[in-house]
Write an enzyme that holds these catalytic residues in place. Structure first.
Site, mmCIF file in Angstrom:
data_model
loop_
_atom_site.group_PDB
_atom_site.id
_atom_site.type_symbol
_atom_site.label_atom_id
_atom_site.label_comp_id
_atom_site.label_asym_id
_atom_site.label_seq_id
_atom_site.Cartn_x
_atom_site.Cartn_y
_atom_site.Cartn_z
ATOM 1 N N LYS A 10 28.701 23.538 36.757
ATOM 2 C CA LYS A 10 29.915 22.325 36.589
ATOM 3 C C LYS A 10 29.875 21.076 36.781
ATOM 4 C CE LYS A 10 33.405 25.578 38.989
ATOM 5 N NZ LYS A 10 34.324 25.715 39.671
ATOM 6 N N TYR A 50 41.336 27.427 31.859
ATOM 7 C CA TYR A 50 42.290 27.336 33.591
ATOM 8 C C TYR A 50 43.173 27.482 33.329
ATOM 9 C CZ TYR A 50 37.306 26.585 35.947
ATOM 10 O OH TYR A 50 36.189 26.495 36.412
ATOM 11 N N ASN A 113 32.448 22.846 42.946
ATOM 12 C CA ASN A 113 31.342 24.002 43.449
ATOM 13 C C ASN A 113 31.071 24.559 42.737
ATOM 14 O OD1 ASN A 113 33.116 25.760 41.406
ATOM 15 N ND2 ASN A 113 34.350 26.917 43.377
ATOM 16 N N HIS A 116 30.849 28.089 38.021
ATOM 17 C CA HIS A 116 31.941 28.644 37.978
ATOM 18 C C HIS A 116 30.896 30.664 37.600
ATOM 19 C CE1 HIS A 116 35.638 31.259 35.657
ATOM 20 N NE2 HIS A 116 34.733 31.309 34.509
ATOM 21 N N GLU A 127 35.968 34.886 28.428
ATOM 22 C CA GLU A 127 35.821 33.376 28.677
ATOM 23 C C GLU A 127 34.212 32.579 28.119
ATOM 24 O OE1 GLU A 127 37.442 33.690 33.340
ATOM 25 O OE2 GLU A 127 34.738 33.409 32.033
HETATM 26 N N1 UDP Z 1 39.495 25.471 42.950
HETATM 27 C C1 UDP Z 1 40.236 24.229 43.412
HETATM 28 N N2 UDP Z 1 41.072 24.435 45.083
HETATM 29 C C2 UDP Z 1 41.236 25.266 45.538
HETATM 30 C C3 UDP Z 1 40.570 26.621 45.153
HETATM 31 C C4 UDP Z 1 39.708 26.849 43.570
HETATM 32 O O1 UDP Z 1 40.078 22.735 43.365
HETATM 33 O O2 UDP Z 1 42.222 25.761 47.002
HETATM 34 C C5 UDP Z 1 38.841 24.349 41.667
HETATM 35 C C6 UDP Z 1 37.456 25.248 41.804
HETATM 36 O O3 UDP Z 1 37.074 24.698 41.229
HETATM 37 C C7 UDP Z 1 37.367 27.244 41.600
HETATM 38 C C8 UDP Z 1 37.985 26.948 40.573
HETATM 39 O O4 UDP Z 1 39.480 26.012 40.688
HETATM 40 O O5 UDP Z 1 36.562 27.116 41.149
HETATM 41 C C9 UDP Z 1 38.926 28.633 39.964
HETATM 42 O O6 UDP Z 1 39.658 29.072 41.427
HETATM 43 P P1 UDP Z 1 39.013 30.363 41.188
HETATM 44 O O7 UDP Z 1 40.450 31.107 42.685
HETATM 45 O O8 UDP Z 1 39.352 31.542 40.295
HETATM 46 O O9 UDP Z 1 37.905 31.112 42.201
HETATM 47 P P2 UDP Z 1 36.114 30.915 41.561
HETATM 48 O O10 UDP Z 1 36.209 31.939 40.521
HETATM 49 O O11 UDP Z 1 35.597 29.778 40.573
HETATM 50 O O12 UDP Z 1 35.491 31.348 43.104
HETATM 51 MG MG MG Z 2 38.198 32.836 39.415
#
Ligand code: UDP
Ligand code: MG
Length: 138
Positions: A10, A50, A113, A116, A127
């Site tokens: 990212k 997303y 974070n 992905h 994806e």
């Molecule tokens: N995200 C965020 N705030 C939150 C949860 C998620 O900004 O409270 C962002 C973060 O970059 C995350 C992405 O949205 O990786 C997708 O969320 P998901 O719950 O799918 O998490 P992941 O699968 O990436 O662990």
């Molecule tokens: Mg996710």
């Protein structure tokens, strides 16, 4: 059980010069890179990627963050790829990610974070196809 998953490095991690260290972790964990692209998402494409989160409170910020700078998109191959890669990256919130995981080592915040990782075989295929056409994959 599938042998492929999809990842993005990212904008925060690309900006912090972590492409190399993150790819090294991915290789050390036994994943092979079978497609890879350095690119930048428009807000429109980030929104599409997303779209599953469009009702969530963090969606707008996430789309703006994911289109704020370059990313690296890749398809990775390994037995049990989806599950093993999710273990390698750690919890969404880096404060909760296990020691030694990619998010624990390289992420800045729950939004920025570092990486992905697809959450299912079905989403890994969707994806991967979002970034790579069949002829680019091998
Ligand atoms: N995200 C965020 N705030 C939150 C949860 C998620 O900004 O409270 C962002 C973060 O970059 C995350 C992405 O949205 O990786 C997708 O969320 P998901 O719950 O799918 O998490 P992941 O699968 O990436 O662990
Ligand atoms: Mg996710």
């Amino acid at each position: 059980m599938s042998n492929k998953t999809f990842t993005m490095i990212k904008p925060d991690a690309v900006g912090n010069n972590y492409i190399g260290p993150i790819l090294a972790k991915i290789n050390e964990a036994g994943f092979r890179i079978v497609a890879m692209k350095y690119t930048k998402l428009s807000a429109e494409l980030a929104g599409q990627f997303y779209a599953v989160h469009r009702e969530r409170p963090f969606y707008k910020d996430l789309v703006s963050y994911m289109s704020s700078g370059p990313i690296v998109a890749a398809i990775l191959e390994k037995d049990n790829a989806v599950e093993d890669f999710r273990k390698l990256i750690g919890a969404t919130d880096p404060a909760k990610a296990a020691p030694g995981t990619i998010r624990n080592l390289f992420a800045k915040s729950i939004e920025a974070n570092a990486v992905h990782g697809s959450d299912s075989d079905e989403n890994a295929a969707i994806e991967g196809n979002f970034f790579f056409s069949g002829t680019e994959r091998f």
